[in-house]
Write a protein that holds these residues in place. Structure first.
Motif, PDB file in Angstrom:
ATOM      1  N   LYS A  83       0.813  -1.212   0.000  1.00  0.00           N
ATOM      2  CA  LYS A  83       0.000   0.000   0.000  1.00  0.00           C
ATOM      3  C   LYS A  83       0.852   1.271   0.000  1.00  0.00           C
ATOM      4  O   LYS A  83       0.476   2.271  -0.582  1.00  0.00           O
ATOM      5  CB  LYS A  83      -0.939  -0.003   1.198  1.00  0.00           C
ATOM      6  N   ASP A  84       2.003   1.230   0.636  1.00  0.00           N
ATOM      7  CA  ASP A  84       2.858   2.425   0.687  1.00  0.00           C
ATOM      8  C   ASP A  84       3.801   2.511  -0.513  1.00  0.00           C
ATOM      9  O   ASP A  84       4.654   3.379  -0.578  1.00  0.00           O
ATOM     10  CB  ASP A  84       3.645   2.476   1.988  1.00  0.00           C
ATOM     11  N   PHE A  85       3.629   1.642  -1.495  1.00  0.00           N
ATOM     12  CA  PHE A  85       4.479   1.644  -2.679  1.00  0.00           C
ATOM     13  C   PHE A  85       4.284   2.937  -3.460  1.00  0.00           C
ATOM     14  O   PHE A  85       3.176   3.353  -3.756  1.00  0.00           O
ATOM     15  CB  PHE A  85       4.137   0.446  -3.574  1.00  0.00           C
TER      16      PHE A  85
END
Length: 100
Positions: A83-85
């Motif tokens: 998700k934090d990519f």
């Protein structure tokens, strides 16, 4: 094996999707993705097959086949990136710091 199926007719249901893959082996789940607000199909879905070999055969035979007048695309699903990519992080892009 998880399979991503795209270019589905908006009339295709979860049961229809399940039926397309059942002749190739046990289908653990079949889900047409819908819009959260309208409930209308977004034209793609996911199928989970119990056996990888059956899933590979289904992909080989169903990819580019005509379903409800449309050539569907069936490929092995790829995992979602974290998700934090952020592909732009540390790429020399915009920097908020003022340079004086």
């Amino acid at each position: 094996m998880n399979i991503y199926v795209s270019n589905l007719s908006f009339r295709v249901t979860d049961e229809d999707l399940n039926g397309f893959f059942t002749p190739y082996g046990e289908v653990k789940s079949a889900k047409v993705i819908t819009d959260r607000e309208t409930g209308r199909s977004r034209g793609f879905g996911f199928v989970e097959m119990a056996d990888a070999a059956a899933g590979a055969k289904a992909v080989a035979e169903l990819d580019n086949s005509m379903v409800d007048g449309r050539p569907i695309k069936a490929v092995e699903a790829q995992p979602k990136p974290p998700k934090d990519f952020n592909p732009f992080r540390n790429s020399g892009g915009y920097n908020k710091k003022k340079r004086f």
